[in-house]
Write a protein that holds these residues in place. Structure first.
Motif, PDB file in Angstrom:
ATOM      1  N   TYR A  11      28.029  40.664  43.885  1.00  0.00           N
ATOM      2  CA  TYR A  11      26.931  41.432  43.303  1.00  0.00           C
ATOM      3  C   TYR A  11      25.840  40.503  42.772  1.00  0.00           C
ATOM      4  N   GLU A  15      22.204  39.395  46.633  1.00  0.00           N
ATOM      5  CA  GLU A  15      22.754  40.520  47.394  1.00  0.00           C
ATOM      6  C   GLU A  15      22.032  41.799  46.987  1.00  0.00           C
ATOM      7  N   LYS A  16      21.761  42.642  47.967  1.00  0.00           N
ATOM      8  CA  LYS A  16      21.055  43.894  47.647  1.00  0.00           C
ATOM      9  C   LYS A  16      21.943  44.819  46.830  1.00  0.00           C
ATOM     10  N   ASP A  17      23.201  44.920  47.197  1.00  0.00           N
ATOM     11  CA  ASP A  17      24.140  45.778  46.498  1.00  0.00           C
ATOM     12  C   ASP A  17      25.549  45.314  46.814  1.00  0.00           C
ATOM     13  N   ARG A 143      22.715  44.458  36.313  1.00  0.00           N
ATOM     14  CA  ARG A 143      23.881  44.495  37.213  1.00  0.00           C
ATOM     15  C   ARG A 143      25.184  44.409  36.421  1.00  0.00           C
ATOM     16  N   ARG A 146      25.840  47.697  34.690  1.00  0.00           N
ATOM     17  CA  ARG A 146      26.336  48.713  35.636  1.00  0.00           C
ATOM     18  C   ARG A 146      27.839  48.555  35.833  1.00  0.00           C
TER      19      ARG A 146
END
Length: 311
Positions: A11, A15-17, A143, A146
């Motif tokens: 993550y 990285e985009k997701d 991030r 989350r």
């Protein structure tokens, strides 16, 4: 006590997701670290060592200037943000029972377009370098938040929705460039430290350091030296997050000791203190009333009054 090391590569900011499986794996590791220790080292975050060195380099140039050149940027002199700017040596007492801390800092607490920044030739690029790093840390923090929400079985928006204004003056999030100058042991006051025992105020803190010196209190009340792991970010839980999670995630005391007598070395670190938006009401996310509701802005003012003295 060992501070866990977690690979955040899945993550990373590059990285985009991440996949659901990767997020679940990360959430288990972070939950274990934050419930048992309160600290974790993240490696492979996407924030590169060169970025950290760049901020520390320009910050040190600022700190090594005469105080007369730093005074125009002193903290509390900014209308838009009372926490923005330079904090001189011994001004702050993170443990109010001790003398002032033997450190100075520059707080990037406002990205308001009208705010004044150091801009002499000696610190050329200061604003751009600090601002760029602030934004990088902000993205990494979101991030991490989350993943933390997922780790407690919550909708991640519970944490993320309270951190929407991190780039504005309606949020207390702050990047602190910290400088610990050489210590003259003959002039040290009784009980004085480079940074007194304290817990952080907001939700999480990201710390970038290149040398040892930080100590973390373990469950048995002993202070243990935290290593400096090249390329890793040290992340800890802060007080509002402990309240928010009804003590599931723990905010622990930490400090920076004086160097040994005769050691004239300096120390630098970068700390990104993540706070919820000022108007965010922090209530226990398990529905309990273990802690009374408090707005993030009011809580921050209370804590600043303790460490800087009440106005």
């Amino acid at each position: 006590m060992n501070i866990p090391v977690v690979d955040f590569g899945a993550y990373s900011l590059s990285e985009k997701d991440a996949t659901d499986e990767q997020l679940q794996s990360l959430s288990k590791e972070l939950k274990a670290a934050f419930t048992e220790v309160g600290f974790v080292f993240l490696k492979n975050t996407g924030i590169m060592e060169e970025e950290v060195q760049r901020v520390m380099g320009i910050s040190k140039k600022f700190f090594l200037q005469p105080d007369e050149l730093k005074k125009p940027f002193i903290r509390s002199s900014f209308a838009n943000s009372s926490n923005h700017g330079w904090v001189s040596l011994e001004t702050e007492r993170l443990n109010p029972l001790r003398p002032g801390d033997l450190k100075e800092s520059f707080n990037t607490a406002s990205l308001h377009p009208d705010i004044k920044w150091p801009s002499s030739d000696a610190v050329k690029g200061f604003k751009e370098i600090q601002t760029s790093f602030f934004l990088r840390c902000k993205e990494l923090s979101l991030r991490v938040l989350r993943v933390m929400g997922l780790s407690l079985g919550l909708d991640p928006d519970v944490f993320l929705s309270a951190h929407r204004l991190m780039e504005t003056d309606e949020n207390g999030t702050t990047l602190r460039s910290l400088y610990y100058p050489p210590v003259n042991s003959d002039e040290v006051k009784e009980g004085q430290l480079r940074c007194g025992e304290h817990s952080d105020y907001g939700t999480i803190t990201l710390l970038f350091q290149h040398s040892a010196g930080l100590q973390v209190r373990n469950r048995s009340g002993e202070f243990i030296c935290a290593p400096a792991i090249p390329g890793a970010v040290l992340i800890n839980i802060a007080d509002l997050m402990q309240r928010w999670t009804s003590d599931q995630f723990i905010s622990v005391l930490h400090r920076v000791l004086l160097p040994p007598v005769g050691d004239s070395s300096t120390r630098q670190s970068l700390a990104f203190f993540v706070h919820p938006d000022d108007e965010a009401l922090i209530t226990c996310c398990d529905g309990s009333n273990k802690y009374p509701p408090v707005t993030a802005g009011d809580y921050l003012i209370q804590r600043f009054n303790d460490s800087y003295g009440r106005k």
